[in-house]
Design an enzyme around this catalytic site. Structure first.
Site, PDB file in Angstrom:
ATOM      1  N   PRO A 196      -0.565  -4.026   1.953  1.00  0.00           N
ATOM      2  CA  PRO A 196      -1.955  -3.564   2.077  1.00  0.00           C
ATOM      3  C   PRO A 196      -2.107  -2.123   1.607  1.00  0.00           C
ATOM      4  O   PRO A 196      -1.239  -1.285   1.836  1.00  0.00           O
ATOM      5  CB  PRO A 196      -2.237  -3.686   3.581  1.00  0.00           C
ATOM      6  N   THR A 201      -7.200  -4.801  -4.808  1.00  0.00           N
ATOM      7  CA  THR A 201      -8.640  -4.992  -5.004  1.00  0.00           C
ATOM      8  C   THR A 201      -9.192  -3.974  -5.993  1.00  0.00           C
ATOM      9  O   THR A 201     -10.095  -4.288  -6.779  1.00  0.00           O
ATOM     10  CB  THR A 201      -9.369  -4.873  -3.656  1.00  0.00           C
ATOM     11  N   GLU A 417      13.468  15.177  22.892  1.00  0.00           N
ATOM     12  CA  GLU A 417      13.231  15.390  21.466  1.00  0.00           C
ATOM     13  C   GLU A 417      14.314  16.276  20.856  1.00  0.00           C
ATOM     14  O   GLU A 417      14.723  16.058  19.714  1.00  0.00           O
ATOM     15  CB  GLU A 417      11.847  16.020  21.254  1.00  0.00           C
TER      16      GLU A 417
END
EC number: 3.4.24.-
Length: 673
Positions: A196, A201, A417
């Site tokens: 996608p 298109t 983290e």
């Protein structure tokens, strides 16, 4: 002109009906005052009436003072005797009746009105551009208007190979003799395949803008809707329209909605979608010729399409439209940046290097987000800093400054983290850390983001095991420093386990089990595959697979533990830097890993630095935890609260792992994107 006369006749009919109704309900009354019959009889008895005119049961007359009047006479009452007895002049006239034509119209008016309304609704249902209820068998293909904004191949960048193949189709339509003189035939169908957002298109719109032939477009979901049996009828009507306008192009977007593998549903051959697909197959390459009608279709699920649809003669070409590489990303960024006022500091190539795995749609969104950020700050041009902030927003989510988190959870998040970052930087060959933050973004409390130095398409066994070790770094940091285990590492563990299992079962990276695939590929029901899954692994083999998976995870768990033990001082320094600044970038991470103290490693704070605003250290109830959305080979690591939050962590390994899956298994590509 026909429309003008039609509207004119309609207004004439409406005007005539209004006049008729006005005459019907507003019949003219006689002159004079209307009085009761009692008053009239009294006036006659007193001799105040000189003359009257009788019209049926209505009497009109003049009083002695010359004023006119009118009244109604009861039925079966002989009025003439009284009038003659008092010397009143009598004139008798026939009552004015309604004309015969008017009587007919009045009597038939309700029926004519019903017939007119019925005809109107029938015409509406049979017309209206295919939107009427009676036109459910008509194709919903829309003809591209010449007035629509045209897109050309110059507006398409980053997918040069796909452009070349489609330009050849356009050239054939413009000059067919060039190819026919050597016996070449125009392809009957072109299938655009890709993830996608890669521009499938957009390519179709470019074909419409370049070909100068009729271009019909519709969606794969337009065939099967409310009524049963209309799908095949719409396919037939679509090709009938195409033949009338040949040469022409018919574009079907998301063709997997109608072209899925037959035999997947419970309806068998009577399934509505299968009936539509069968008709589509016949129309594309059946007994009747469709010369001059070119089918162009787009899908991001080619694996579920029916093989009969993909064979030569139907879709002769399959054009792959992949995610762009760094050169393609640079070209795409330049196309979108042409519409935005830019500062001289903006470098499209630098942004392209920092956005691996981005599709064309992602890059367009990135430029738009940067423009919005600059507009919010009342800037006159978009600067490089705006693109950096937009990239962080797209990759990691918008910072949640309003989130209130306890100091204990902030500390847990910081060490989690920091553990990911230290392990990632210590492993030779791992993707470098781009940014570490404990600012809540989206549904995550913090994350560690890595960016590869170049586009990566395959991963070695060493790299995959490094990713597992990085995933384990957050949990180990909590365990070694805080002497506790939280739910924040839950997603890390899940992804590490999944990656290890894929290494054994899908990639053949086991020394003992060999280069074999174990277990069927996971397929969703009704997606063009069998409903039931056949077990192809014995219980003994399953136990060996579980043992291998545990061995891989445990080995890299110990590896990460050794790294953090050796780098404990760096871990403490980095965690404290995160607690102080909340966000540290790549340069600061490198300096901290080199052993520099935080005072010299960290950059001075700017006035508008996002790290200057810290969340209020108040106990937070996060409730729900989700995954971080990131792009291919982009990192994110999430740590959650220890008490009441379900853990869900994502590191760079997840993105890397999913990219590996996407390269080898099509379904992994779809799930990732």
């Amino acid at each position: 002109m026909n429309g003008f006369f039609k509207n004119l006749s309609l207004w004439l009919v409406i005007g005539l009906l209004m006049v008729m109704l006005f005459n019907l309900f507003n019949s003219p009354q006689g002159p004079g005052q209307s009085i009761t019959f009692s008053d009239f009889s009294e006036m006659v008895a007193q001799g105040k009436v000189t003359a009257v005119t009788l019209e049926g049961r209505t009497v009109r007359g003049l009083s002695t003072d010359g004023s006119p009047f009118s009244s109604r006479v009861p039925d079966n009452y002989d009025l003439t005797k009284d009038l003659l007895a008092h010397g009143v002049d009598i004139d008798v006239r026939e009552p004015e009746g309604t004309p015969m034509l008017m009587q007919i119209l009045i009597s038939w008016f309700p029926m004519l009105l019903l017939i007119a309304v019925w005809i109107y609704f029938m015409r509406q249902m049979q017309s209206g551009g295919g939107r009427g209820a009676m036109s459910f068998g008509k194709s919903k293909a829309k003809l591209m208007s010449d007035k629509a904004a045209k897109v050309t191949f110059q507006d398409v960048a980053g997918i040069e190979e796909a452009k070349e193949e489609l330009q050849e189709v356009v050239q054939f339509l413009k000059d067919p003799h060039k190819f026919q003189r050597l016996g070449g035939k125009i392809p009957k169908g072109v299938l655009l395949v890709g993830p996608p957002g890669t521009g499938k298109t957009l390519l179709a719109r470019a074909i419409a803008g370049e070909a100068n032939v009729p271009f019909f477009n519709l969606s794969g979901s337009d065939f099967v809707e409310m009524f049963v049996g209309v799908g095949a009828a719409r396919v037939r009507d679509m090709f009938e329209q195409g033949k009338k306008n040949a040469p022409c192009i018919i574009f079907i977007d998301e063709i997997d909605a109608v072209g899925r593998h037959r035999g997947a549903g419970l309806g068998g051959g009577h399934d509505e979608r299968e009936q539509t697909l069968n008709q589509l197959l016949v129309e594309m390459d059946g007994f009747e010729s469709t010369e001059g009608v070119i089918m162009v279709a787009a899908t991001n699920r080619p694996d579920v399409l029916d093989p009969a649809l993909l064979r030569p003669g139907r879709f002769d070409r399959q054009v792959t439209v992949p995610n762009p590489d760094i050169l393609g990303r640079t070209q795409i960024l330049k196309v979108h940046m042409n519409k935005v006022p830019l500062s001289d500091s903006v470098d499209a190539e630098v942004i392209a290097r920092a956005t691996p795995g981005f599709s064309g749609a992602d890059l367009a969104n990135l430029v738009n987000e940067a423009a919005l950020i600059a507009a919010q700050l009342d800037k006159r041009v978009v600067e490089m800093e705006d693109f950096e902030n937009a990239k962080d927003k797209v990759m990691m989510g918008k910072p949640r400054r309003s989130a209130v988190i306890s100091e204990k959870e902030r500390k847990t998040t910081a060490y989690h983290e920091a553990g990911h970052a230290v392990v990632a930087m210590a492993l030779d060959g791992a993707d470098p850390v781009h940014k570490v933050t404990i600012i809540p973004r989206g549904r995550a409390l913090g994350l560690t983001m890595q960016l590869p130095l170049e586009d990566r398409y395959t991963y070695s066994k060493v790299q995959l095991e490094q990713n597992i070790a990085i995933l384990m770094g957050g949990r180990l940091a909590e365990e070694l420093v805080l002497n506790q285990l939280t739910t924040g590492a839950g997603n890390d563990i899940q992804r590490a386990t999944d990656l290890a299992r894929k290494m054994i079962c899908s990639y053949g990276m086991s020394d003992t089990l060999g280069p074999l695939t174990y277990g069927e590929n996971e397929q969703e029901i009704f997606l063009g595959r069998e409903i039931t899954q056949h077990k192809s692994v014995s219980e003994e083999t399953a136990r060996r697979i579980d043992a291998e998976v545990f061995d891989i995870v445990d080995r890299n768990y110990k590896r990460a533990k050794q790294i953090l033990t050796d780098k404990m001082e760096v871990l403490h320094t980095m965690a404290q830097a995160l607690l102080e600044r909340e966000t540290i970038d790549a340069d600061e991470v490198i300096k901290l890993m080199a052993g520099e103290p935080a005072e010299t490693a960290l950059k001075p704070l700017k006035k508008k630095d996002e790290r200057a605003n810290k969340p209020t250290p108040t106990v937070a109830d996060d409730g729900e935890q989700g995954d971080q959305t990131a792009k291919d080979a982009v990192a994110g690591s999430v740590t959650q609260a220890e008490d009441d939050v379900e853990g869900s962590t994502r590191t760079a390994t997840e993105a890397s792992t999913q990219e590996v899956v996407s390269k080898d298994t099509p379904e992994g590509d779809d799930k990732d994107r």
